[in-house]
Design a protein around this motif. Structure first.
Motif, mmCIF file in Angstrom:
data_model
loop_
_atom_site.group_PDB
_atom_site.id
_atom_site.type_symbol
_atom_site.label_atom_id
_atom_site.label_comp_id
_atom_site.label_asym_id
_atom_site.label_seq_id
_atom_site.Cartn_x
_atom_site.Cartn_y
_atom_site.Cartn_z
ATOM 1 N N SER A 57 0.102 -4.304 -1.061
ATOM 2 C CA SER A 57 -1.005 -4.656 -0.173
ATOM 3 C C SER A 57 -0.398 -5.214 1.119
ATOM 4 C CB SER A 57 -1.946 -5.662 -0.850
ATOM 5 O OG SER A 57 -1.464 -6.973 -0.707
ATOM 6 N N GLY A 58 -1.247 -5.582 2.058
ATOM 7 C CA GLY A 58 -0.757 -6.044 3.353
ATOM 8 C C GLY A 58 0.200 -7.222 3.261
ATOM 9 N N THR A 59 -0.039 -8.092 2.306
ATOM 10 C CA THR A 59 0.798 -9.286 2.155
ATOM 11 C C THR A 59 2.256 -8.921 1.873
ATOM 12 O OG1 THR A 59 -1.147 -10.456 1.357
ATOM 13 C CG2 THR A 59 0.979 -11.501 0.937
ATOM 14 N N ARG A 85 -0.611 -18.133 5.465
ATOM 15 C CA ARG A 85 0.201 -17.365 4.509
ATOM 16 C C ARG A 85 1.659 -17.233 4.944
ATOM 17 N NH1 ARG A 85 -2.945 -12.468 1.859
ATOM 18 N NH2 ARG A 85 -4.180 -14.270 1.277
ATOM 19 N N SER A 132 -8.447 -12.855 10.256
ATOM 20 C CA SER A 132 -9.699 -12.457 9.588
ATOM 21 C C SER A 132 -10.489 -13.628 9.017
ATOM 22 C CB SER A 132 -9.383 -11.465 8.472
ATOM 23 O OG SER A 132 -8.574 -10.425 8.963
ATOM 24 N N ASP A 159 0.888 -9.717 12.714
ATOM 25 C CA ASP A 159 0.052 -9.176 11.642
ATOM 26 C C ASP A 159 -1.105 -8.457 12.328
ATOM 27 O OD1 ASP A 159 -2.003 -8.801 9.831
ATOM 28 O OD2 ASP A 159 -1.923 -10.814 8.977
ATOM 29 N N ILE A 161 -3.100 -6.342 10.742
ATOM 30 C CA ILE A 161 -3.815 -5.710 9.624
ATOM 31 C C ILE A 161 -5.290 -5.470 9.945
ATOM 32 C CG2 ILE A 161 -4.489 -6.051 7.187
ATOM 33 C CD1 ILE A 161 -1.667 -7.226 6.746
ATOM 34 N N THR A 162 -5.914 -6.377 10.711
ATOM 35 C CA THR A 162 -7.289 -6.087 11.135
ATOM 36 C C THR A 162 -7.360 -5.858 12.661
ATOM 37 O OG1 THR A 162 -7.793 -8.462 11.130
ATOM 38 C CG2 THR A 162 -8.496 -7.205 9.211
ATOM 39 N N GLN A 182 -6.392 -0.786 3.554
ATOM 40 C CA GLN A 182 -7.819 -0.943 3.220
ATOM 41 C C GLN A 182 -8.663 -1.509 4.355
ATOM 42 O OE1 GLN A 182 -5.507 -3.112 2.409
ATOM 43 N NE2 GLN A 182 -6.273 -5.075 1.683
ATOM 44 N N LYS A 183 -8.072 -1.688 5.522
ATOM 45 C CA LYS A 183 -8.844 -2.221 6.648
ATOM 46 C C LYS A 183 -9.250 -1.042 7.545
ATOM 47 C CE LYS A 183 -8.148 -6.319 4.830
ATOM 48 N NZ LYS A 183 -7.327 -7.465 5.178
HETATM 49 C C1 LIG Z 1 -6.466 -8.421 4.651
HETATM 50 C C2 LIG Z 1 -5.484 -9.111 5.504
HETATM 51 C C3 LIG Z 1 -4.139 -9.279 5.119
HETATM 52 C C4 LIG Z 1 -3.525 -8.750 3.865
HETATM 53 O O1 LIG Z 1 -4.178 -8.968 2.725
HETATM 54 P P1 LIG Z 1 -3.880 -8.141 1.407
HETATM 55 O O2 LIG Z 1 -4.951 -8.613 0.528
HETATM 56 O O3 LIG Z 1 -2.527 -8.478 0.943
HETATM 57 O O4 LIG Z 1 -3.974 -6.679 1.765
HETATM 58 C C5 LIG Z 1 -3.288 -9.925 5.991
HETATM 59 N N1 LIG Z 1 -3.699 -10.359 7.180
HETATM 60 C C6 LIG Z 1 -4.957 -10.191 7.601
HETATM 61 C C7 LIG Z 1 -5.333 -10.680 8.965
HETATM 62 C C8 LIG Z 1 -5.898 -9.571 6.788
HETATM 63 O O5 LIG Z 1 -7.152 -9.397 7.208
#
Ligand SMILES: *Cc1c(COP(=O)(O)O)cnc(C)c1O
Length: 365
Positions: A57-59, A85, A132, A159, A161-162, A182-183
């Motif tokens: 996942s993104g993490t 995080r 987020s 990051d 991711i969003t 998944q974003k």
């Molecule tokens: C969703 C998200 C992540 C990663 O989350 P995972 O649940 O590991 O996919 C990281 N940073 C942001 C800003 C997010 O919105």
């Protein structure tokens, strides 16, 4: 159920269908061509010379950037769950870090980041583009540019991711950018996608860690293969999504996302609701209101719409509505209309007037 959370987002049919095809073995010319195609498209989207996909996942992408990027000390920006995080990852690996904290509605102040960097204690900076937790947009491009002016040897990790797939990001001063499947890319969770600059690659050097060793993956993926079994079906689907976005025109996709964001923000304000962040990210609309859980419950149970709430101190005080991926106008009209009805039913509004949908339509169409 309509999934209107800012991740995971709804998966379009053409993506779902791509998961039903025959299994392709990852050590074949067929898959090599797909991986290379997806990486080329990914590099075009990020504007960075290297790309890496990880089955996580993104993490996992965040963790890989931390362990491979920091050689001395990390400065992390924490204005929400995801900013927090970075520090948790550093702690887990015994990596020295210092955190610059902001309230969840407040973007990082570039002057303060620059002052911290001037102390010379850090070789890396970690920040969200779109945080987020509160739907907040940090001024990452400005921070990255000013930090590099002070010290070009600072590794800037963003990051995205969003943010990637939502808006065009100027990555000229970003060394590692992280995306998640998944974003905005409308896939199931399970793939982290990274963009890496020339300086980023040099800093990574021989890499660190085993599964998340970015040096190993960078080398392998440049050759069109992977160190371990990749998330084959995710990469096939990502390639299709990137192909589609390129066909639509990325600029058009970003413009429509921004247009839809404005329309949704205006509709929400017309309903008398307050936008939570001082600098809203385009990935979502985050609304601050009392008794948010009551509204969320009505939306879910009566109107079959799942929106996100708040976490930690914002639990019960936030509603977050997704604006990533492909949200069709009919969907958005239904969501806004249901939101107004739910606000009436929860006692937030005295009566239904339809002004949410009217305002949305005026801006959208
Ligand atoms: C969703 C998200 C992540 C990663 O989350 P995972 O649940 O590991 O996919 C990281 N940073 C942001 C800003 C997010 O919105």
């Amino acid at each position: 159920m309509i999934l209107a959370t800012p991740g995971p987002v709804e998966i379009p049919d053409f993506v779902k269908q791509s998961f039903l095809g025959e299994t392709i073995h990852h050590r074949t010319p067929e898959f090599k061509a797909i991986l290379k195609g997806a990486l080329e498209r990914w590099k075009r989207l990020t504007g960075l010379p290297y790309g890496v996909f990880l089955a996580s996942s993104g993490t996992g992408g965040m963790e890989s950037a931390v362990i491979n990027g920091v050689k001395k000390g990390a400065l992390t920006i924490n204005a929400g769950k995801f900013g927090e995080r970075w520090g948790k990852i550093c702690s887990a690996h015994g990596i020295p870090f210092e955190e610059l904290k902001y309230p969840w509605d407040t973007p990082a102040n570039p002057d303060e980041v620059v002052e911290k960097v001037k102390t010379g204690k850090f070789d890396s900076l970690f920040i969200q583009i779109s945080e987020s937790a509160g739907g907040l947009r940090h001024p990452v491009e400005e921070i990255a540019r000013r930090v590099k002016e002070v010290n070009p040897e600072i590794l800037v990790v963003a990051d995205g991711i969003t943010a990637l797939g939502v808006e065009k990001i100027d990555t000229s001063n970003i060394d590692i950018i992280i995306g998640g499947s998944q974003k905005a890319f409308m896939l199931p969770a399970g793939l982290a996608m990274l963009g890496v600059s020339q300086f980023g690659k040099e800093r990574i050097g021989k890499g660190r860690g085993f599964y998340f060793n970015l040096a190993v993956e960078l080398k392998k993926q440049e050759e069109g293969t992977t160190a371990f079994t990749p998330a084959v079906n995710h990469i096939i689907a990502l390639n299709l999504v990137l192909e589609k976005l390129e066909k639509m025109g990325l600029e058009n996709h970003y413009a429509f996302t921004a247009h839809r964001h404005r329309a949704l923000m205006e509709a929400v304000k017309e309903l008398g609701l307050a936008i939570y962040p001082k600098a809203p990210a385009k990935s979502m609309v985050a609304i601050e209101l009392e008794n948010a859980e009551k509204v969320r419950k009505i939306l879910k149970e009566k109107y079959q719409i799942l929106v996100a709430g708040g976490q930690d101190h914002l639990k019960g005080r936030l509603i977050r509505i997704n604006n990533m991926g492909i949200v069709t106008p009919d969907r958005l009209v239904y969501i806004v209309n249901s939101l107004e009805l739910a606000l009436v039913e929860s006692g937030h509004l005295p009566s239904y007037t339809g002004k949410g949908v009217i305002t949305l339509s005026q801006h959208l169409f």
